[in-house]
Design an enzyme around this catalytic site. Structure first.
Site, PDB file in Angstrom:
ATOM      1  N   HIS A  14       4.334  -3.082  -9.898  1.00 41.66           N
ATOM      2  CA  HIS A  14       3.573  -3.586  -8.729  1.00 41.66           C
ATOM      3  C   HIS A  14       4.531  -3.733  -7.554  1.00 41.66           C
ATOM      4  CE1 HIS A  14       0.374  -6.413  -6.922  1.00 41.66           C
ATOM      5  NE2 HIS A  14       1.271  -6.162  -5.985  1.00 41.66           N
ATOM      6  N   LYS A 100      -6.705   0.558  -7.893  1.00 39.54           N
ATOM      7  CA  LYS A 100      -6.379  -0.841  -7.603  1.00 39.54           C
ATOM      8  C   LYS A 100      -7.539  -1.551  -6.911  1.00 39.54           C
ATOM      9  CE  LYS A 100      -4.068  -4.604  -6.763  1.00 39.54           C
ATOM     10  NZ  LYS A 100      -2.719  -4.945  -6.380  1.00 39.54           N
ATOM     11  N   HIS A 137      -6.089  -7.149  -8.286  1.00 39.44           N
ATOM     12  CA  HIS A 137      -5.683  -8.369  -7.599  1.00 39.44           C
ATOM     13  C   HIS A 137      -6.739  -9.380  -8.037  1.00 39.44           C
ATOM     14  CE1 HIS A 137      -3.801 -10.737  -4.285  1.00 39.44           C
ATOM     15  NE2 HIS A 137      -4.906 -11.431  -4.541  1.00 39.44           N
TER      16      HIS A 137
HETATM   17  C1  NCD Z   1       0.864  -8.439  -0.671  1.00 34.72           C
HETATM   18  C2  NCD Z   1       1.161  -7.662   0.603  1.00 34.72           C
HETATM   19  O1  NCD Z   1       1.809  -8.225   1.482  1.00 34.72           O
HETATM   20  O2  NCD Z   1       0.754  -6.504   0.705  1.00 34.72           O
HETATM   21  N1  NCD Z   1       0.986  -9.828  -0.392  1.00 34.72           N
HETATM   22  C3  NCD Z   1       1.155 -10.824  -1.279  1.00 34.72           C
HETATM   23  O3  NCD Z   1       1.087 -11.977  -0.865  1.00 34.72           O
HETATM   24  N2  NCD Z   1       1.403 -10.607  -2.552  1.00 34.72           N
HETATM   25  C4  NCD Z   1      -0.478  -8.069  -1.193  1.00 34.72           C
HETATM   26  C5  NCD Z   1      -0.764  -8.594  -2.579  1.00 34.72           C
HETATM   27  O4  NCD Z   1      -0.253  -8.078  -3.570  1.00 34.72           O
HETATM   28  O5  NCD Z   1      -1.528  -9.567  -2.680  1.00 34.72           O
HETATM   29 ZN    ZN Z   2       1.073  -7.038  -4.193  1.00 36.23          ZN
END
Ligand code: NCD
Ligand code: ZN
Length: 347
Positions: A14, A100, A137
């Protein structure tokens, strides 16, 4: 005391490397230590079709340092309109590795995500049929849902039903952030796997909010309680095959990260492996590190593990506070920047 460990080269299941100058600035940090990574499709605009993915992969390959053997694996950004035939074609010819799910408005660049779950049934049926992984997610978003409960409510309202409705669908609940999430994955393995980030293993919401507000610790799903962190640490270091590495390294331009209305996402690629090693050492489980970083993920994705190895050594260094991005004074802050980092990838 162990001061040096050799493990098979890890993969990152990820990762956000973005596009343009940001891509060029951040990709080398991952490419030098990891064999493969699932590149998240939440670009602006998102990677929604096979054609988008072919173009994005070419930009990623062009941004790789000369001689790099890193392999990008692409995911398709699911929308209410995703065409199952396009997804299947992309999977069969190796352009897509997975699909995703971003629930609409759950996180950064998720506005085009799924807003009506009835509309993705045909895609889920197809993924089940062709054996293509479905990445989630896993947060339910709504005015009635407390932000700390989003993962739990997603499991109750969506995932626990899909597990029964699509028994052949191969899933990953990404960036596990709660005891509920870790427990659910265990109960639904091997159908469901879960990735865990370095920062959910390392931080609590008290670190984030308890001694001054730390924008660098803001990510979705939000960092939760010490009890949740404990459950995640036990899960990751247990050696159980359902848990594996996904850094969720997610760089943002400096100004957007520290803004009044700041964006979620933590750029951690430069310290990710070192931070995992620290956690495993603290838990007395360095012998389980390789399973988590390099074996469980490929197994879940039905891919062979990497053949070559890396060496981690206990040898302190200081993480950079930020890295430069080409363009008008652009930069991105680094997770644990300025801290002394205990472990280091040496070869
Ligand atoms: C991620 C992003 O900035 O693209 N941000 C996060 O807070 N993890 C997107 C995600 O994986 O939720
Ligand atoms: Zn992410």
């Amino acid at each position: 005391m162990t001061t040096r460990i050799t493990i098979r080269r890890p993969d990152d299941w990820h990762l956000h490397v973005r596009d343009g100058e940001m891509l060029k600035a951040v990709l080398p940090y991952t490419a030098k230590e990891f064999g493969r990574a699932i590149l998240m499709p939440n670009l602006v605009p998102p990677v929604r079709t096979r054609e988008d993915a072919v173009a994005y992969r070419a930009r990623v390959m062009a941004a790789l340092p000369a001689g790099s053997r890193f392999t990008p694996l692409l995911a398709c950004y699911l929308t209410d309109e995703t065409d199952p035939d396009d997804v299947e074609r992309g999977f069969r010819d190796g352009v897509f590795t997975a699909v995703k799910l971003y629930p609409a408005n759950a996180t950064t660049n998720s506005a085009a995500g799924v807003s009506d779950y009835r509309k993705i049934t045909r895609v889920l049926e197809r993924l089940e049929k062709i054996g293509m992984p479905f990445l989630m997610h896993g947060e339910e978003v709504g005015a009635d849902i407390d932000i700390f409960d989003r993962e739990k409510v997603f499991i109750e309202r969506r995932l626990s039903k899909w597990v029964k409705e699509f028994p052949g669908l191969h899933m990953v609940l990404e960036h596990l952030s709660s005891k509920d999430g870790a427990d659910f994955v265990k109960s639904a393995a091997p159908q469901v796997g879960g990735t865990i980030t370095p920062y959910h293993l390392n931080l609590t919401r008290t670190d984030w909010l308890g001694a001054g507000l730390k924008p660098m610790m803001y990510a979705m799903p939000v960092i939760k309680t010490a009890c949740d962190r404990e459950a995640l640490r036990k899960a990751a270091t247990s050696g159980a095959a359902c848990y594996f590495l996904g850094t969720d390294s997610a760089p943002h331009p400096f100004a957007r990260k520290i803004a009044i209305n700041g964006v979620p996402g933590i750029f951690n690629a430069p310290v990710a492996l070192a931070t995992y090693a620290k956690v495993f050492e603290e838990e007395g489980a360095l012998d389980k590190l390789e399973a988590f970083t390099s074996l469980n993920g490929p197994k879940h994705y039905r891919l062979p593990p990497n053949e070559d190895k890396i060496v981690l050594e206990k040898s302190p260094w200081t993480a950079p506070v930020e890295i430069k991005v080409a363009g008008a004074d652009e930069r991105t802050l680094v997770y644990r920047g300025g801290e002394t980092i205990e472990w280091k990838v040496v070869e």
